[in-house]
Write a protein that holds these residues in place. Structure first.
Motif, PDB file in Angstrom:
ATOM      1  N   ALA A  37       0.835  -1.209   0.000  1.00 22.12           N
ATOM      2  CA  ALA A  37       0.000   0.000   0.000  1.00 22.12           C
ATOM      3  C   ALA A  37       0.866   1.253   0.000  1.00 22.12           C
ATOM      4  O   ALA A  37       0.637   2.173  -0.782  1.00 22.12           O
ATOM      5  CB  ALA A  37      -0.948   0.003   1.195  1.00 22.12           C
ATOM      6  N   CYS A  38       1.863   1.292   0.856  1.00 24.25           N
ATOM      7  CA  CYS A  38       2.756   2.455   0.907  1.00 24.25           C
ATOM      8  C   CYS A  38       3.592   2.560  -0.372  1.00 24.25           C
ATOM      9  O   CYS A  38       3.744   3.643  -0.928  1.00 24.25           O
ATOM     10  CB  CYS A  38       3.672   2.367   2.123  1.00 24.25           C
ATOM     11  N   ALA A  39       4.105   1.456  -0.845  1.00 21.31           N
ATOM     12  CA  ALA A  39       4.955   1.467  -2.038  1.00 21.31           C
ATOM     13  C   ALA A  39       4.198   1.918  -3.277  1.00 21.31           C
ATOM     14  O   ALA A  39       4.783   2.509  -4.180  1.00 21.31           O
ATOM     15  CB  ALA A  39       5.548   0.078  -2.268  1.00 21.31           C
ATOM     16  N   ASN A  40       2.903   1.667  -3.315  1.00 17.18           N
ATOM     17  CA  ASN A  40       2.112   1.994  -4.497  1.00 17.18           C
ATOM     18  C   ASN A  40       1.280   3.256  -4.335  1.00 17.18           C
ATOM     19  O   ASN A  40       0.358   3.495  -5.115  1.00 17.18           O
ATOM     20  CB  ASN A  40       1.227   0.803  -4.864  1.00 17.18           C
ATOM     21  N   GLY A  41       1.579   4.070  -3.320  1.00 18.74           N
ATOM     22  CA  GLY A  41       0.906   5.358  -3.166  1.00 18.74           C
ATOM     23  C   GLY A  41      -0.497   5.281  -2.611  1.00 18.74           C
ATOM     24  O   GLY A  41      -1.322   6.139  -2.883  1.00 18.74           O
ATOM     25  N   HIS A  42      -0.810   4.235  -1.871  1.00 19.09           N
ATOM     26  CA  HIS A  42      -2.113   4.072  -1.207  1.00 19.09           C
ATOM     27  C   HIS A  42      -3.290   4.114  -2.178  1.00 19.09           C
ATOM     28  O   HIS A  42      -4.138   4.999  -2.101  1.00 19.09           O
ATOM     29  CB  HIS A  42      -2.284   5.103  -0.087  1.00 19.09           C
ATOM     30  N   PRO A  43      -3.348   3.148  -3.098  1.00 17.34           N
ATOM     31  CA  PRO A  43      -4.473   3.111  -4.033  1.00 17.34           C
ATOM     32  C   PRO A  43      -5.803   2.993  -3.280  1.00 17.34           C
ATOM     33  O   PRO A  43      -5.904   2.260  -2.304  1.00 17.34           O
ATOM     34  CB  PRO A  43      -4.197   1.872  -4.892  1.00 17.34           C
ATOM     35  N   ASN A  44      -6.763   3.752  -3.717  1.00 15.69           N
ATOM     36  CA  ASN A  44      -8.103   3.765  -3.114  1.00 15.69           C
ATOM     37  C   ASN A  44      -8.076   4.120  -1.633  1.00 15.69           C
ATOM     38  O   ASN A  44      -8.959   3.713  -0.881  1.00 15.69           O
ATOM     39  CB  ASN A  44      -8.811   2.420  -3.325  1.00 15.69           C
ATOM     40  N   GLY A  45      -7.046   4.839  -1.179  1.00 11.72           N
ATOM     41  CA  GLY A  45      -6.966   5.267   0.214  1.00 11.72           C
ATOM     42  C   GLY A  45      -6.595   4.168   1.194  1.00 11.72           C
ATOM     43  O   GLY A  45      -6.762   4.327   2.396  1.00 11.72           O
ATOM     44  N   ALA A  46      -6.099   3.049   0.705  1.00 11.71           N
ATOM     45  CA  ALA A  46      -5.729   1.930   1.572  1.00 11.71           C
ATOM     46  C   ALA A  46      -4.542   2.305   2.449  1.00 11.71           C
ATOM     47  O   ALA A  46      -3.571   2.885   1.982  1.00 11.71           O
ATOM     48  CB  ALA A  46      -5.369   0.715   0.725  1.00 11.71           C
ATOM     49  N   GLY A  47      -4.643   1.991   3.744  1.00  9.42           N
ATOM     50  CA  GLY A  47      -3.523   2.202   4.650  1.00  9.42           C
ATOM     51  C   GLY A  47      -2.638   0.977   4.701  1.00  9.42           C
ATOM     52  O   GLY A  47      -2.941  -0.056   4.090  1.00  9.42           O
ATOM     53  N   CYS A  48      -1.556   1.059   5.455  1.00  7.84           N
ATOM     54  CA  CYS A  48      -0.645  -0.084   5.529  1.00  7.84           C
ATOM     55  C   CYS A  48      -1.185  -1.177   6.446  1.00  7.84           C
ATOM     56  O   CYS A  48      -0.713  -2.288   6.415  1.00  7.84           O
ATOM     57  CB  CYS A  48       0.743   0.363   5.981  1.00  7.84           C
ATOM     58  N   SER A  49      -2.153  -0.831   7.279  1.00  4.64           N
ATOM     59  CA  SER A  49      -2.840  -1.745   8.196  1.00  4.64           C
ATOM     60  C   SER A  49      -1.969  -2.289   9.329  1.00  4.64           C
ATOM     61  O   SER A  49      -2.338  -3.251   9.968  1.00  4.64           O
ATOM     62  CB  SER A  49      -3.521  -2.891   7.441  1.00  4.64           C
ATOM     63  N   HIS A  50      -0.837  -1.677   9.577  1.00  4.10           N
ATOM     64  CA  HIS A  50      -0.027  -2.075  10.723  1.00  4.10           C
ATOM     65  C   HIS A  50      -0.574  -1.414  11.981  1.00  4.10           C
ATOM     66  O   HIS A  50      -0.985  -0.249  11.952  1.00  4.10           O
ATOM     67  CB  HIS A  50       1.452  -1.716  10.510  1.00  4.10           C
ATOM     68  N   HIS A  51      -0.598  -2.129  13.073  1.00  2.00           N
ATOM     69  CA  HIS A  51      -1.145  -1.654  14.327  1.00  2.00           C
ATOM     70  C   HIS A  51      -0.516  -0.316  14.734  1.00  2.00           C
ATOM     71  O   HIS A  51       0.691  -0.175  14.767  1.00  2.00           O
ATOM     72  CB  HIS A  51      -0.920  -2.681  15.429  1.00  2.00           C
ATOM     73  N   GLY A  52      -1.349   0.671  15.004  1.00  2.93           N
ATOM     74  CA  GLY A  52      -0.884   1.982  15.452  1.00  2.93           C
ATOM     75  C   GLY A  52      -0.518   2.952  14.347  1.00  2.93           C
ATOM     76  O   GLY A  52      -0.181   4.085  14.611  1.00  2.93           O
ATOM     77  N   CYS A  53      -0.578   2.524  13.117  1.00  2.00           N
ATOM     78  CA  CYS A  53      -0.244   3.408  11.997  1.00  2.00           C
ATOM     79  C   CYS A  53      -1.511   3.727  11.228  1.00  2.00           C
ATOM     80  O   CYS A  53      -2.280   2.834  10.878  1.00  2.00           O
ATOM     81  CB  CYS A  53       0.781   2.780  11.082  1.00  2.00           C
ATOM     82  N   GLU A  54      -1.720   4.992  10.955  1.00  2.00           N
ATOM     83  CA  GLU A  54      -2.927   5.411  10.244  1.00  2.00           C
ATOM     84  C   GLU A  54      -2.615   6.069   8.907  1.00  2.00           C
ATOM     85  O   GLU A  54      -3.351   6.937   8.440  1.00  2.00           O
ATOM     86  CB  GLU A  54      -3.730   6.360  11.140  1.00  2.00           C
ATOM     87  N   CYS A  55      -1.528   5.672   8.280  1.00  2.64           N
ATOM     88  CA  CYS A  55      -1.171   6.272   6.989  1.00  2.64           C
ATOM     89  C   CYS A  55      -2.183   5.856   5.932  1.00  2.64           C
ATOM     90  O   CYS A  55      -2.754   4.773   5.972  1.00  2.64           O
ATOM     91  CB  CYS A  55       0.235   5.874   6.563  1.00  2.64           C
ATOM     92  N   HIS A  56      -2.420   6.729   4.992  1.00  2.00           N
ATOM     93  CA  HIS A  56      -3.324   6.441   3.872  1.00  2.00           C
ATOM     94  C   HIS A  56      -3.279   7.538   2.823  1.00  2.00           C
ATOM     95  O   HIS A  56      -4.127   7.611   1.971  1.00  2.00           O
ATOM     96  CB  HIS A  56      -4.765   6.269   4.369  1.00  2.00           C
ATOM     97  N   ALA A  57      -2.276   8.371   2.903  1.00  2.00           N
ATOM     98  CA  ALA A  57      -2.203   9.516   2.000  1.00  2.00           C
ATOM     99  C   ALA A  57      -1.614   9.145   0.654  1.00  2.00           C
ATOM    100  O   ALA A  57      -0.836   8.285   0.521  1.00  2.00           O
ATOM    101  CB  ALA A  57      -1.358  10.620   2.619  1.00  2.00           C
TER     102      ALA A  57
END
Length: 57
Positions: A37-57
């Protein structure tokens, strides 16, 4: 002077808080990411889904 080998680093995604092991990272364009998800620029707003991380930009 001794040299050190880096084995972990922050995910290259600017909004991600994850620390990734270089040997397990997703490598793209010379940068290391915690997952697809991070490597591909968060397609469709998908986050990395790791506990405690809310990235999705």
């Amino acid at each position: 002077m001794t040299s050190a080998t880096v084995t972990q680093m922050k995910c290259a995604c600017p909004s991600c808080n994850c620390i990734v092991s270089i040997s397990d990272a997703v490598q793209k364009e010379g940068k290391y990411y915690c997952g697809d998800a991070c490597a591909n620029g968060h397609p469709n707003g998908a986050g990395c889904s790791h506990h405690g991380c809310e990235c999705h930009a």
